[in-house]
Write a protein that holds these residues in place. Structure first.
Motif, PDB file in Angstrom:
ATOM      1  N   LEU A  88       0.811  -1.175   0.140  1.00  0.00           N
ATOM      2  CA  LEU A  88       0.074   0.004  -0.117  1.00  0.00           C
ATOM      3  C   LEU A  88       0.843   1.372  -0.057  1.00  0.00           C
ATOM      4  O   LEU A  88       2.059   1.214   0.872  1.00  0.00           O
ATOM      5  N   GLU A  89       0.937   2.290  -1.160  1.00  0.00           N
ATOM      6  CA  GLU A  89       1.375   3.238  -0.988  1.00  0.00           C
ATOM      7  C   GLU A  89       0.478   4.581  -0.785  1.00  0.00           C
ATOM      8  O   GLU A  89      -0.383   4.861  -1.783  1.00  0.00           O
ATOM      9  N   ARG A  90       0.196   4.880   0.396  1.00  0.00           N
ATOM     10  CA  ARG A  90      -0.615   5.954   0.624  1.00  0.00           C
ATOM     11  C   ARG A  90      -0.309   7.395   0.095  1.00  0.00           C
ATOM     12  O   ARG A  90      -1.347   8.052  -0.432  1.00  0.00           O
ATOM     13  N   HIS A  91       0.861   7.598  -0.004  1.00  0.00           N
ATOM     14  CA  HIS A  91       1.370   8.768  -0.447  1.00  0.00           C
ATOM     15  C   HIS A  91       2.334   8.900  -1.612  1.00  0.00           C
ATOM     16  O   HIS A  91       3.388   8.738  -1.543  1.00  0.00           O
ATOM     17  N   ALA A  92       1.716   8.544  -2.849  1.00  0.00           N
ATOM     18  CA  ALA A  92       2.277   8.098  -3.683  1.00  0.00           C
ATOM     19  C   ALA A  92       1.878   9.232  -4.961  1.00  0.00           C
ATOM     20  O   ALA A  92       1.188   8.690  -5.865  1.00  0.00           O
ATOM     21  N   ASP A  93       2.312  10.433  -4.850  1.00  0.00           N
ATOM     22  CA  ASP A  93       2.047  11.390  -6.184  1.00  0.00           C
ATOM     23  C   ASP A  93       2.795  10.673  -7.507  1.00  0.00           C
ATOM     24  O   ASP A  93       1.934  10.974  -8.272  1.00  0.00           O
ATOM     25  N   ASP A  94       3.779  10.107  -7.334  1.00  0.00           N
ATOM     26  CA  ASP A  94       4.734   9.644  -8.457  1.00  0.00           C
ATOM     27  C   ASP A  94       3.727   8.471  -9.299  1.00  0.00           C
ATOM     28  O   ASP A  94       3.993   7.907 -10.189  1.00  0.00           O
ATOM     29  N   GLY A  96       0.402   8.617  -9.273  1.00  0.00           N
ATOM     30  CA  GLY A  96      -1.174   9.133  -9.214  1.00  0.00           C
ATOM     31  C   GLY A  96      -1.925   9.066  -8.173  1.00  0.00           C
ATOM     32  O   GLY A  96      -3.129   9.367  -8.441  1.00  0.00           O
ATOM     33  N   GLY A  97      -1.524   8.959  -7.026  1.00  0.00           N
ATOM     34  CA  GLY A  97      -2.164   8.840  -5.621  1.00  0.00           C
ATOM     35  C   GLY A  97      -1.987   7.696  -5.209  1.00  0.00           C
ATOM     36  O   GLY A  97      -1.439   6.642  -5.334  1.00  0.00           O
ATOM     37  N   PRO A  98      -2.955   7.687  -4.011  1.00  0.00           N
ATOM     38  CA  PRO A  98      -2.833   6.335  -3.289  1.00  0.00           C
ATOM     39  C   PRO A  98      -2.939   5.008  -3.989  1.00  0.00           C
ATOM     40  O   PRO A  98      -3.763   5.112  -4.907  1.00  0.00           O
TER      41      PRO A  98
END
Length: 137
Positions: A88-94, A96-98
């Motif tokens: 789970l990548e909660r803070h993943a702007d790279d 496109g979001g969570p």
């Protein structure tokens, strides 16, 4: 209402694998259509919930011990247990979001422990993902 989380498949970087394999997709390619459909349905349900609010019902579980940080989709089919390991990548702007990122998977007989080599492979792949962050949508 929360927005659904993105779903991605980790793709190996050419510096680590010149073929740029996608281990979780390779795993799914080896399963029956019925098992793959159930795994994808679980992933869709988790992404829609989204993950922090999803009650696993035994099909989506946080892992522990050496696999802490992974979540697994758990499906039975053809007398075997199938596991898809995800992050789970909660803070993943790279990304496109969570996002839910499928990393790898394994199949094992019912009521048997997973082979530690499968866990070590998933842990190595997670380290590659963290370093390179390459995915396919």
């Amino acid at each position: 209402m929360n927005e659904p989380w993105n779903l991605h498949f980790f793709q190996r970087h050419p510096d680590d694998d010149r073929h740029r394999s996608v281990p979780a997709r390779d795993f799914l390619d080896g399963l029956s259509d019925k098992v793959v459909a159930e795994i994808l349905a679980v992933l869709d349900a988790v992404s829609e919930a989204p993950p922090p609010a999803f009650s696993g019902g035994g099909k989506w579980e946080a892992m522990h011990g050496e696999m802490a940080g992974f979540y697994e989709v758990r499906v039975r089919g053809a007398g075997m247990n199938h596991r898809l390991f995800c992050l789970l990548e909660r803070h993943a702007d790279d990304l496109g979001g969570p996002s839910i990122v499928a990393i790898d998977g394994l199949t094992k007989p019912k009521r048997s422990a997973a082979d530690s080599r499968d866990y070590r492979r998933a842990i190595r792949l997670r380290a590659e993902f963290v370093l390179r962050r390459t995915v396919l949508p």
